[in-house]
Design a protein around this motif. Structure first.
Motif, PDB file in Angstrom:
ATOM      1  N   ALA A 182     -11.954  -2.639  -8.786  1.00 42.21           N
ATOM      2  CA  ALA A 182     -12.270  -3.438  -7.599  1.00 42.21           C
ATOM      3  C   ALA A 182     -11.007  -3.794  -6.826  1.00 42.21           C
ATOM      4  CB  ALA A 182     -13.019  -4.703  -8.014  1.00 42.21           C
ATOM      5  N   GLY A 183      -9.926  -4.104  -7.532  1.00 43.85           N
ATOM      6  CA  GLY A 183      -8.658  -4.423  -6.886  1.00 43.85           C
ATOM      7  C   GLY A 183      -8.098  -3.246  -6.115  1.00 43.85           C
ATOM      8  N   ASN A 184      -8.121  -2.068  -6.729  1.00 41.54           N
ATOM      9  CA  ASN A 184      -7.627  -0.866  -6.051  1.00 41.54           C
ATOM     10  C   ASN A 184      -8.464  -0.545  -4.812  1.00 41.54           C
ATOM     11  OD1 ASN A 184      -5.337   0.105  -7.535  1.00 41.54           O
ATOM     12  ND2 ASN A 184      -6.703   0.557  -9.226  1.00 41.54           N
ATOM     13  N   ARG A 185      -9.778  -0.691  -4.947  1.00 39.20           N
ATOM     14  CA  ARG A 185     -10.668  -0.424  -3.823  1.00 39.20           C
ATOM     15  C   ARG A 185     -10.392  -1.388  -2.666  1.00 39.20           C
ATOM     16  NH1 ARG A 185     -14.736  -0.118  -6.717  1.00 39.20           N
ATOM     17  NH2 ARG A 185     -15.554  -2.240  -6.488  1.00 39.20           N
ATOM     18  N   ALA A 186     -10.143  -2.662  -3.005  1.00 44.21           N
ATOM     19  CA  ALA A 186      -9.872  -3.670  -1.973  1.00 44.21           C
ATOM     20  C   ALA A 186      -8.581  -3.369  -1.221  1.00 44.21           C
ATOM     21  CB  ALA A 186      -9.801  -5.061  -2.614  1.00 44.21           C
ATOM     22  N   VAL A 187      -7.527  -2.970  -1.940  1.00 39.52           N
ATOM     23  CA  VAL A 187      -6.264  -2.622  -1.286  1.00 39.52           C
ATOM     24  C   VAL A 187      -6.470  -1.448  -0.333  1.00 39.52           C
ATOM     25  CG1 VAL A 187      -3.922  -1.743  -1.629  1.00 39.52           C
ATOM     26  CG2 VAL A 187      -4.806  -3.520  -3.142  1.00 39.52           C
ATOM     27  N   GLU A 188      -7.200  -0.435  -0.795  1.00 41.74           N
ATOM     28  CA  GLU A 188      -7.426   0.749   0.039  1.00 41.74           C
ATOM     29  C   GLU A 188      -8.235   0.409   1.284  1.00 41.74           C
ATOM     30  OE1 GLU A 188      -9.227   3.451  -2.835  1.00 41.74           O
ATOM     31  OE2 GLU A 188      -7.450   4.729  -2.662  1.00 41.74           O
ATOM     32  N   GLU A 189      -9.343  -0.316   1.101  1.00 46.07           N
ATOM     33  CA  GLU A 189     -10.236  -0.592   2.226  1.00 46.07           C
ATOM     34  C   GLU A 189      -9.595  -1.517   3.249  1.00 46.07           C
ATOM     35  OE1 GLU A 189     -13.986  -2.018   0.830  1.00 46.07           O
ATOM     36  OE2 GLU A 189     -14.470  -0.162  -0.262  1.00 46.07           O
ATOM     37  N   PHE A 190      -9.012  -2.633   2.786  1.00 48.77           N
ATOM     38  CA  PHE A 190      -8.407  -3.554   3.743  1.00 48.77           C
ATOM     39  C   PHE A 190      -7.136  -2.957   4.336  1.00 48.77           C
ATOM     40  CE2 PHE A 190      -6.370  -7.830   4.759  1.00 48.77           C
ATOM     41  CZ  PHE A 190      -7.120  -7.990   5.917  1.00 48.77           C
ATOM     42  N   GLY A 191      -6.419  -2.167   3.532  1.00 45.85           N
ATOM     43  CA  GLY A 191      -5.231  -1.493   4.050  1.00 45.85           C
ATOM     44  C   GLY A 191      -5.557  -0.562   5.202  1.00 45.85           C
ATOM     45  N   ALA A 192      -6.687   0.147   5.104  1.00 41.80           N
ATOM     46  CA  ALA A 192      -7.098   1.057   6.172  1.00 41.80           C
ATOM     47  C   ALA A 192      -7.452   0.286   7.443  1.00 41.80           C
ATOM     48  CB  ALA A 192      -8.288   1.895   5.709  1.00 41.80           C
ATOM     49  N   VAL A 193      -8.139  -0.852   7.277  1.00 37.92           N
ATOM     50  CA  VAL A 193      -8.468  -1.701   8.425  1.00 37.92           C
ATOM     51  C   VAL A 193      -7.187  -2.182   9.105  1.00 37.92           C
ATOM     52  CG1 VAL A 193      -9.493  -3.906   9.133  1.00 37.92           C
ATOM     53  CG2 VAL A 193     -10.681  -2.444   7.484  1.00 37.92           C
ATOM     54  N   LEU A 194      -6.241  -2.663   8.314  1.00 38.72           N
ATOM     55  CA  LEU A 194      -4.991  -3.186   8.855  1.00 38.72           C
ATOM     56  C   LEU A 194      -4.172  -2.089   9.531  1.00 38.72           C
ATOM     57  CD1 LEU A 194      -4.054  -5.576   5.940  1.00 38.72           C
ATOM     58  CD2 LEU A 194      -4.534  -6.274   8.285  1.00 38.72           C
ATOM     59  N   ASP A 195      -4.172  -0.913   8.962  1.00 38.53           N
ATOM     60  CA  ASP A 195      -3.437   0.203   9.558  1.00 38.53           C
ATOM     61  C   ASP A 195      -3.933   0.461  10.986  1.00 38.53           C
ATOM     62  OD1 ASP A 195      -1.413   2.298   8.893  1.00 38.53           O
ATOM     63  OD2 ASP A 195      -3.057   3.637   9.424  1.00 38.53           O
ATOM     64  N   ASP A 196      -5.253   0.440  11.159  1.00 36.08           N
ATOM     65  CA  ASP A 196      -5.827   0.627  12.496  1.00 36.08           C
ATOM     66  C   ASP A 196      -5.469  -0.536  13.422  1.00 36.08           C
ATOM     67  OD1 ASP A 196      -6.956   3.018  11.785  1.00 36.08           O
ATOM     68  OD2 ASP A 196      -8.960   2.211  11.423  1.00 36.08           O
ATOM     69  N   LEU A 197      -5.555  -1.776  12.907  1.00 36.36           N
ATOM     70  CA  LEU A 197      -5.238  -2.949  13.731  1.00 36.36           C
ATOM     71  C   LEU A 197      -3.788  -2.921  14.198  1.00 36.36           C
ATOM     72  CD1 LEU A 197      -6.993  -5.871  11.782  1.00 36.36           C
ATOM     73  CD2 LEU A 197      -7.632  -4.951  14.023  1.00 36.36           C
TER      74      LEU A 197
END
Length: 402
Positions: A182-197
């Motif tokens: 769950a931790g790895n998934r959270a880093v990946e998902e939120f990281g992708a959102v932030l990269d776009d922002l």
């Protein structure tokens, strides 16, 4: 009878998470520098924790330790890139760049934004009458604030606490494979959102709203150095973690303590000017962050008389230090007028919490507002603990305001 000799921070159970304070008191008295089975030590005295945090010989970088714990994965990338786990000279430069998000001007903007957010949330609380304080108030406050700071669109806001608890939960001494995933998934998902922002804001440098700090992070420069894209993404995740779970827990722990101590609740209700000392006492009694870590960069002599060799991995018990009777008279008593109150909930030294002023502002406005507006605030049933050892808070706290 508690057998302190058998205690191991890396094998703690639900009983310790529910109430760690008796165990911490026993450790503080008979084994203040307790060695765990893996060779790490657990410090529970205030002076020892303070000396560790203030020592320039202490290292926060845990690349080797996180490599052993996580392997090569998004969690390791995050926790070895974010500010809190790095040391000078990189720490000094990155902290200087991130501190641009917490200038007096930015904090003034945030004060106005927090006032508006809290007023809206308190109206909602009044409409509900009966509510889960965590889901319906405490969690919504930092969600709104962090969303403003980072420019997070509405569509992603409901996911923020889940991201934060999943990433921080993986730092606990005992972590299941499901928690790690769950931790790895959270880093990946939120990281992708932030990269776009970040890419969008870089392409639109004049689009900042009041209270947003992303602009300062992207375009800030110190001695010719800017944050890289990786540093931007991972330190924005760090800002989410630093400001979301701890703020939620700060509010939840505050209400829990006040309702468990009706005489102190009454004192604060009758004298709103006590909010400042009340917040410091809440942070002392139930610090949202309970355990910190350092590695001894060289040999260190602790005030308690123990010398730790270079390379020792150190766990600092913030919860234990904040109830040390050598520093706090009658330490298990909740006293909202306690002075002095040298609690270390925000750490100290070069890694002192960058957002401490913002956290106190949020507490002053949110907790002060809740207490004054709803004098009949009361429990409506048992709550549910967060279930982590490193972070202390609630996942549910049913209350009534009528």
């Amino acid at each position: 009878m508690l057998d302190i000799a058998q205690f191991d921070l890396n094998t703690i159970d639900a009983d310790f998470i529910e109430n760690p304070y008796a165990t911490l008191a026993a450790l503080r008295q008979s084994a203040p520098v307790h060695r765990n089975a893996d060779g790490s030590v657990f410090l529970t005295r205030h002076d020892d924790c303070l000396a560790t945090y203030r020592s320039r010989a202490m290292l926060s970088n845990k690349t080797e330790a996180f490599g052993k714990k996580f392997g090569e994965c998004p969690l390791k990338e995050h926790h070895t890139t974010s500010l809190v786990f790095n040391d000078p000279p990189d720490h000094t430069i990155v902290r200087k760049l991130i501190s641009g998000a917490f200038t007096p001007r930015k904090l003034q903007e945030m004060d106005r934004a927090v006032e508006r957010i809290v007023a809206r949330l308190l109206d909602r609380v009044e409409d509900l009458g009966e509510l889960d304080l965590i889901a319906d108030f405490a969690m919504m406050l930092p969600t709104e604030i962090i969303s403003i700071m980072l420019g997070v669109p509405e569509a992603y806001r409901a996911e923020l606490r889940g991201y934060s608890t999943a990433i921080l939960g993986a730092l606990d001494p005992v972590v299941s494979p499901a928690q790690m995933a769950a931790g790895n998934r959270a880093v990946e998902e939120f990281g992708a959102v932030l990269d776009d922002l970040i890419n969008h804001r870089r392409a639109n440098p004049d689009a900042a709203a009041e209270g947003e700090v992303l602009e300062a992070l992207i375009f800030g420069e110190h001695e010719g150095r800017k944050l890289t894209q990786q540093e931007l993404v991972q330190n924005c995740i760090f800002l989410l973690n630093a400001g979301h779970e701890t703020t939620t827990s700060f509010v939840g722990n505050s209400v829990d303590l006040l309702l468990r101590h009706p005489e102190e609740h009454r004192r604060l209700r009758d004298d709103p000017a006590l909010i400042g000392t009340a917040l410091e006492e809440i942070l002392r009694m139930e610090s949202p962050l309970q355990i910190g870590n350092r590695t001894a960069g060289e040999e260190i002599a602790l005030p308690s008389g123990t010398t730790l060799p270079k390379g020792t991995y150190i766990h600092t018990s913030i919860a234990g230090a904040n109830r040390d009777p050598e520093v706090f008279a009658d330490p298990d008593r909740f006293d909202i007028t306690r002075k002095p109150n040298p609690q270390i909930a925000f750490i100290t030294g070069i890694h002192v919490c960058l957002g401490a002023s913002l956290a106190r502002m949020e507490g002053r406005i949110a907790i002060g507002g809740l207490v004054q507006r709803f004098p009949k605030l009361a429990r409506r049933g048992p709550g549910e603990r967060l279930g982590l050892a490193r972070f202390r808070g609630w996942t549910s706290l049913p209350v009534s305001v009528r």
